[in-house]
Design an enzyme around this catalytic site. Structure first.
Site, PDB file in Angstrom:
ATOM      1  N   PRO A 198      35.616  -7.188  62.434  1.00 34.86           N
ATOM      2  CA  PRO A 198      35.033  -5.981  63.021  1.00 34.86           C
ATOM      3  C   PRO A 198      34.953  -4.887  61.962  1.00 34.86           C
ATOM      4  CG  PRO A 198      36.825  -6.835  64.371  1.00 34.86           C
ATOM      5  CD  PRO A 198      36.926  -7.476  63.019  1.00 34.86           C
ATOM      6  N   GLU A 199      33.754  -4.628  61.519  1.00 33.34           N
ATOM      7  CA  GLU A 199      33.498  -3.597  60.521  1.00 33.34           C
ATOM      8  C   GLU A 199      32.575  -2.567  61.182  1.00 33.34           C
ATOM      9  OE1 GLU A 199      32.361  -5.489  56.778  1.00 33.34           O
ATOM     10  OE2 GLU A 199      33.227  -7.364  57.460  1.00 33.34           O
ATOM     11  N   LYS A 259      36.135   2.176  61.157  1.00 36.29           N
ATOM     12  CA  LYS A 259      36.338   1.069  62.091  1.00 36.29           C
ATOM     13  C   LYS A 259      37.200   1.486  63.276  1.00 36.29           C
ATOM     14  CE  LYS A 259      36.253  -1.828  57.984  1.00 36.29           C
ATOM     15  NZ  LYS A 259      37.088  -2.652  57.086  1.00 36.29           N
ATOM     16  N   ARG A 297      46.077 -11.407  67.799  1.00 36.06           N
ATOM     17  CA  ARG A 297      47.107 -11.273  66.757  1.00 36.06           C
ATOM     18  C   ARG A 297      47.956 -10.004  66.832  1.00 36.06           C
ATOM     19  NH1 ARG A 297      44.025 -13.395  61.475  1.00 36.06           N
ATOM     20  NH2 ARG A 297      46.000 -12.974  60.485  1.00 36.06           N
ATOM     21  N   ARG A 303      41.680 -11.291  49.006  1.00 42.08           N
ATOM     22  CA  ARG A 303      40.732 -11.595  50.087  1.00 42.08           C
ATOM     23  C   ARG A 303      39.706 -12.625  49.652  1.00 42.08           C
ATOM     24  NH1 ARG A 303      43.954 -10.573  52.996  1.00 42.08           N
ATOM     25  NH2 ARG A 303      44.507  -8.558  53.798  1.00 42.08           N
TER      26      ARG A 303
END
Length: 280
Positions: free
Chosen positions: A2-3, A54, A119, A270
């Site tokens: 989700p950006e 975000k 999570r 990343r």
DNA sequence: AAGGATACCTGAATGC
DNA sequence: TGCATTCAGGTATCCT
């Protein structure tokens, strides 16, 4: 994940669904997620839903705000007054409430908002609106693309940074809203290797990257975001940008421009995808 | 003080 | 099959 495009897609739907509705109940399944006094928003109306990078902010009519960050796996799912799930993607959402439902909001018109988060990285904070800017996430947030991210500022942070260019554009303190997917694709479009030290970029490369960032974010917005793991909009539906990924997630597949195989490396810990021929 | 590494979680995919 | 390991990525925090 989700950006900016995903969170903006959520914001638009939630604003449309919730503006003017009165919150009459909150069922908190996981106390860890929410911080602040829930009583302060109960019986109050939502007047706006805003996005900062975000982050999402639900504004209430008493100058209290519910600030949230959905992190990697958060989902806001709206269920209308008729109390049916309409078109919820069962693979991505499941039956509501699910074992991952952490908070359930009830509104005066019998509509419901579920918040799911596998999570448990997400957070919600209830604060007076004027204190939003003192929350560390918002306080440190850099300028917003489509609002105040000027080329002059963009060039300044690049020419003064020792970071890898990819790490820099994903740094929320420098620029708000860009995450791993859009960073990978923007660097590909600009033909810049993700590990290049930011300050080594030429003026031409900086301009190209600036334009490429706006291009991929717009493309993401037009496609209602990317569903790479479990992002869904408040209707429980996936986005479509994943169908247009340029290099993200495409290790071993041909480059869309030169057909060289896409490589995967780590930058700043990343996963990072790039074309070894096109990106210098 | 900037920038890198690690922690926070859990499901899915992979390895043996 | 089943158990262990690795990977996914946004940000807070710790460490250099």
């Amino acid at each position: 994940m989700p950006e900016l495009p995903e969170v903006e897609t959520i914001r638009i739907k939630l604003k449309n669904y919730l503006e003017g509705k009165r919150l009459i109940g909150i069922d908190i399944k996981d106390n860890k997620i929410i911080d602040g006094d829930v009583k302060k928003i109960l019986q109050h109306k939502i007047t706006d839903v805003k996005r900062f990078g975000k982050g999402l902010v639900f504004q209430f009519d008493n100058n209290i705000a519910l600030a949230t960050h959905i992190k990697l796996t958060g989902q806001f799912i709206y269920r209308g007054p008729e109390n049916k799930d309409i078109n919820v993607d069962s693979k991505l959402v499941g039956r509501l409430p699910s074992k991952f439902t952490r908070v359930i909001f009830q509104f005066n018109d019998k509509s419901t908002l579920f918040f799911n988060d596998i999570r448990k990285f997400a957070w919600m904070k209830i604060v007076p609106t004027q204190q939003l800017n003192s929350l560390s996430f918002f306080k440190q947030l850099g300028p917003e693309p489509f609002k105040d991210l000027t080329f002059e500022y963009f060039k300044h942070i690049i020419t003064t940074s020792n970071s890898a260019i990819k790490s820099l554009i994903m740094n929320q303190k420098k620029i708000a809203g860009i995450g791993n997917i859009y960073a990978n694709d923007a660097l590909f479009l600009a033909k810049i290797h993700p590990q290049r030290k930011a300050k080594t970029l030429t003026d031409e490369e900086i301009k190209k990257l600036y334009d490429s960032i706006f291009f991929v974010l717009k493309k993401g917005l037009e496609n209602n975001g990317a569903t790479e793991m479990n992002y869904v909009n408040p209707d429980g539906q996936p986005g479509n940008y994943q169908k247009h990924f340029l290099v993200y997630g495409k290790e071993g597949k041909p480059c869309p421009v030169c057909h060289t195989l896409i490589k995967k490396i780590k930058v700043g810990g990343r996963g990072t995808y790039f074309c070894p021929k096109c990106q210098k």
